[in-house]
Scaffold this motif. Structure first.
Motif, PDB file in Angstrom:
ATOM      1  N   LYS A  11       7.209   9.455  -2.347  1.00 16.02           N
ATOM      2  CA  LYS A  11       8.616   9.054  -2.360  1.00 16.02           C
ATOM      3  C   LYS A  11       8.955   8.245  -1.113  1.00 16.02           C
ATOM      4  CE  LYS A  11      13.264  10.922  -3.038  1.00 16.02           C
ATOM      5  NZ  LYS A  11      14.071  12.145  -3.272  1.00 16.02           N
ATOM      6  N   LEU A  12       8.481   8.703   0.051  1.00 15.82           N
ATOM      7  CA  LEU A  12       8.751   7.997   1.304  1.00 15.82           C
ATOM      8  C   LEU A  12       8.106   6.617   1.309  1.00 15.82           C
ATOM      9  CD1 LEU A  12       8.246  10.978   3.777  1.00 15.82           C
ATOM     10  CD2 LEU A  12      10.343   9.624   3.570  1.00 15.82           C
ATOM     11  N   THR A  13       6.855   6.544   0.853  1.00 11.86           N
ATOM     12  CA  THR A  13       6.124   5.272   0.845  1.00 11.86           C
ATOM     13  C   THR A  13       6.783   4.268  -0.088  1.00 11.86           C
ATOM     14  OG1 THR A  13       4.046   6.413   1.344  1.00 11.86           O
ATOM     15  CG2 THR A  13       3.886   4.192   0.411  1.00 11.86           C
ATOM     16  N   SER A  14       7.154   4.722  -1.277  1.00 10.26           N
ATOM     17  CA  SER A  14       7.814   3.836  -2.237  1.00 10.26           C
ATOM     18  C   SER A  14       9.121   3.304  -1.669  1.00 10.26           C
ATOM     19  CB  SER A  14       8.065   4.606  -3.539  1.00 10.26           C
ATOM     20  OG  SER A  14       8.815   3.823  -4.430  1.00 10.26           O
ATOM     21  N   ASN A  15       9.859   4.166  -1.018  1.00 11.68           N
ATOM     22  CA  ASN A  15      11.135   3.772  -0.429  1.00 11.68           C
ATOM     23  C   ASN A  15      10.937   2.757   0.687  1.00 11.68           C
ATOM     24  OD1 ASN A  15      13.695   4.026   1.182  1.00 11.68           O
ATOM     25  ND2 ASN A  15      14.152   5.498  -0.458  1.00 11.68           N
ATOM     26  N   PHE A  16       9.880   2.962   1.496  1.00  4.98           N
ATOM     27  CA  PHE A  16       9.615   2.046   2.605  1.00  4.98           C
ATOM     28  C   PHE A  16       9.179   0.680   2.090  1.00  4.98           C
ATOM     29  CE2 PHE A  16       6.759   0.479   6.074  1.00  4.98           C
ATOM     30  CZ  PHE A  16       7.760   0.255   7.006  1.00  4.98           C
ATOM     31  N   HIS A  17       8.333   0.641   1.075  1.00  2.29           N
ATOM     32  CA  HIS A  17       7.898  -0.633   0.499  1.00  2.29           C
ATOM     33  C   HIS A  17       9.082  -1.391  -0.104  1.00  2.29           C
ATOM     34  CE1 HIS A  17       3.447   0.800   0.093  1.00  2.29           C
ATOM     35  NE2 HIS A  17       3.735   0.328   1.296  1.00  2.29           N
ATOM     36  N   GLU A  18       9.987  -0.660  -0.696  1.00  4.42           N
ATOM     37  CA  GLU A  18      11.187  -1.293  -1.237  1.00  4.42           C
ATOM     38  C   GLU A  18      12.019  -1.911  -0.115  1.00  4.42           C
ATOM     39  OE1 GLU A  18      15.233  -0.061  -3.748  1.00  4.42           O
ATOM     40  OE2 GLU A  18      13.562   1.363  -3.548  1.00  4.42           O
ATOM     41  N   PHE A  19      12.092  -1.197   1.011  1.00  5.06           N
ATOM     42  CA  PHE A  19      12.825  -1.740   2.163  1.00  5.06           C
ATOM     43  C   PHE A  19      12.180  -3.037   2.655  1.00  5.06           C
ATOM     44  CE2 PHE A  19      12.927  -2.249   6.747  1.00  5.06           C
ATOM     45  CZ  PHE A  19      14.298  -2.320   6.986  1.00  5.06           C
ATOM     46  N   LEU A  20      10.839  -3.057   2.777  1.00  3.87           N
ATOM     47  CA  LEU A  20      10.156  -4.248   3.276  1.00  3.87           C
ATOM     48  C   LEU A  20      10.296  -5.419   2.304  1.00  3.87           C
ATOM     49  CD1 LEU A  20       6.844  -2.770   4.754  1.00  3.87           C
ATOM     50  CD2 LEU A  20       8.875  -3.544   5.990  1.00  3.87           C
ATOM     51  N   THR A  21      10.343  -5.124   1.010  1.00  2.00           N
ATOM     52  CA  THR A  21      10.537  -6.176   0.011  1.00  2.00           C
ATOM     53  C   THR A  21      11.911  -6.817   0.183  1.00  2.00           C
ATOM     54  OG1 THR A  21       9.084  -5.073  -1.573  1.00  2.00           O
ATOM     55  CG2 THR A  21      10.643  -6.682  -2.467  1.00  2.00           C
ATOM     56  N   ASN A  22      12.900  -5.999   0.472  1.00  2.00           N
ATOM     57  CA  ASN A  22      14.259  -6.499   0.648  1.00  2.00           C
ATOM     58  C   ASN A  22      14.507  -7.082   2.034  1.00  2.00           C
ATOM     59  OD1 ASN A  22      14.955  -5.660  -1.954  1.00  2.00           O
ATOM     60  ND2 ASN A  22      15.540  -3.614  -1.251  1.00  2.00           N
ATOM     61  N   HIS A  23      13.633  -6.744   2.989  1.00  2.00           N
ATOM     62  CA  HIS A  23      13.780  -7.255   4.361  1.00  2.00           C
ATOM     63  C   HIS A  23      12.418  -7.759   4.865  1.00  2.00           C
ATOM     64  CE1 HIS A  23      17.004  -4.266   3.819  1.00  2.00           C
ATOM     65  NE2 HIS A  23      17.721  -5.040   4.615  1.00  2.00           N
ATOM     66  N   PRO A  24      11.894  -8.830   4.275  1.00  2.00           N
ATOM     67  CA  PRO A  24      10.555  -9.320   4.644  1.00  2.00           C
ATOM     68  C   PRO A  24      10.448  -9.744   6.112  1.00  2.00           C
ATOM     69  CG  PRO A  24      11.735 -10.932   3.303  1.00  2.00           C
ATOM     70  CD  PRO A  24      12.534  -9.682   3.259  1.00  2.00           C
ATOM     71  N   GLU A  25      11.563 -10.069   6.740  1.00  2.00           N
ATOM     72  CA  GLU A  25      11.532 -10.500   8.144  1.00  2.00           C
ATOM     73  C   GLU A  25      11.144  -9.364   9.086  1.00  2.00           C
ATOM     74  OE1 GLU A  25      15.844  -9.286   7.302  1.00  2.00           O
ATOM     75  OE2 GLU A  25      14.125 -10.156   6.243  1.00  2.00           O
ATOM     76  N   HIS A  26      11.197  -8.121   8.609  1.00  2.00           N
ATOM     77  CA  HIS A  26      10.837  -6.971   9.442  1.00  2.00           C
ATOM     78  C   HIS A  26       9.424  -6.453   9.157  1.00  2.00           C
ATOM     79  CE1 HIS A  26      14.947  -7.035  10.667  1.00  2.00           C
ATOM     80  NE2 HIS A  26      15.409  -6.658   9.480  1.00  2.00           N
ATOM     81  N   HIS A  27       8.717  -7.202   8.321  1.00  2.00           N
ATOM     82  CA  HIS A  27       7.367  -6.783   7.930  1.00  2.00           C
ATOM     83  C   HIS A  27       6.355  -7.006   9.054  1.00  2.00           C
ATOM     84  CE1 HIS A  27       4.488  -6.586   4.222  1.00  2.00           C
ATOM     85  NE2 HIS A  27       4.148  -5.764   5.172  1.00  2.00           N
ATOM     86  N   PHE A  28       6.595  -8.004   9.891  1.00  2.00           N
ATOM     87  CA  PHE A  28       5.648  -8.375  10.941  1.00  2.00           C
ATOM     88  C   PHE A  28       6.321  -8.280  12.318  1.00  2.00           C
ATOM     89  CE2 PHE A  28       4.291 -10.510   7.104  1.00  2.00           C
ATOM     90  CZ  PHE A  28       2.932 -10.218   7.066  1.00  2.00           C
ATOM     91  N   VAL A  29       5.525  -7.913  13.311  1.00  2.00           N
ATOM     92  CA  VAL A  29       6.024  -7.739  14.682  1.00  2.00           C
ATOM     93  C   VAL A  29       5.113  -8.486  15.642  1.00  2.00           C
ATOM     94  CG1 VAL A  29       6.564  -6.079  16.496  1.00  2.00           C
ATOM     95  CG2 VAL A  29       6.919  -5.459  14.098  1.00  2.00           C
TER      96      VAL A  29
END
Length: 261
Positions: free
Chosen positions: A220-238
């Motif tokens: 559940k946590l992983t699915s939620n996090f992947h959904e967040f990264l899909t909606n905020h791709p600018e936060h995928h890389f640091v």
């Protein structure tokens, strides 16, 4: 030496005084007593301090956490790591989603990616160790770190459980940097980083070993996090451009060399 001589002279006069007093008692005659030499103000003003006092660990003072190693005078807890400064959006995700699913535990106030274990440095090692870490940073180019998924961790003593965001880097920069630091640690006969290390940013913790329970919540946590990264791709890389070294209450920041993709 002058201070020691004064103490010896004071001690000698005190002995003579006691001796003369005994002679008076035995003979019945008064024997002139020498005037006592006063201790100098510089000695009277000295205040003793406790030496080699044991530091007693009190978990109640730090949210139930238990020290992994005994505090000893001259030993300094140390760590080499990368800073991670999450965006406001990721912080909100941590507070809302993680807090909602887990219900309990503690979010970290600061975030980082460890490149060494927590080390014990001797005081006389500190200067050379810091200089060596500085040289490593100077010869390493900056790189990009990618946020991947969620994983559960437990410390070696099974006293705390963690939730972390796993990360990986371009050109295996994290593994290469850790390998270089391991060579430095070997020079001080310090333990290397974990052989099967999975680099991560710890975001949440609780007291005790709850790994098995938390792993049931991972999907559940992983699915939620992947959904967040899909909606905020600018936060995928640091972008990583500096190396941190914390020794006791001292923090050193060393810039990596020019950033490269």
């Amino acid at each position: 030496m002058a201070g020691l001589n004064l103490i010896q002279e004071y001690s000698s006069d005190t002995d003579d005084e006691a001796k003369n007093s005994n002679e008076e008692n035995q003979t019945g005659f008064n024997v002139a007593k020498p005037s006592r030499l006063p201790l100098p103000e510089s000695i009277l003003s000295l205040k003793g301090v406790e030496h080699h006092t044991d530091v007693v660990d009190d978990p109640l003072k730090h949210q139930g956490r238990i020290r992994s190693f005994k505090h000893e005078r001259g030993n300094w807890a140390s760590l080499v790591y990368l800073d991670y400064d999450p965006s406001e959006e990721i912080l909100q995700w941590m507070k809302n989603t993680v807090g909602e699913i887990l219900k309990t535990g503690n979010l970290f106030e600061e975030f980082h990616v460890s490149l060494t274990r927590t080390l014990i440095l001797k005081f006389h090692w500190i200067d050379s160790f810091v200089e060596a870490v500085k040289n490593i940073a100077r010869n390493y180019p900056g790189f990009v770190m990618e946020l991947n998924g969620i994983k559960v961790y437990c410390n070696d003593d099974k006293t705390r459980t963690f939730l972390g965001i796993t990360v990986q880097s371009t050109n295996n920069s994290l593994g290469s940097l850790t390998g270089t630091l391991n060579k430095l640690l070997d020079e001080y006969q310090l333990p290397p980083f974990y052989e099967d290390a999975l680099f991560h940013v710890s975001i949440w913790w609780c007291v005790g070993d709850h790994k098995q329970i938390l792993e049931t919540l991972l999907p559940k946590l992983t699915s939620n996090f992947h959904e967040f990264l899909t909606n905020h791709p600018e936060h995928h890389f640091v972008q990583v451009d500096s190396l941190k070294c914390k020794i006791g209450n001292k923090l050193y920041t060393f810039n990596l060399s020019e950033f490269k993709f």
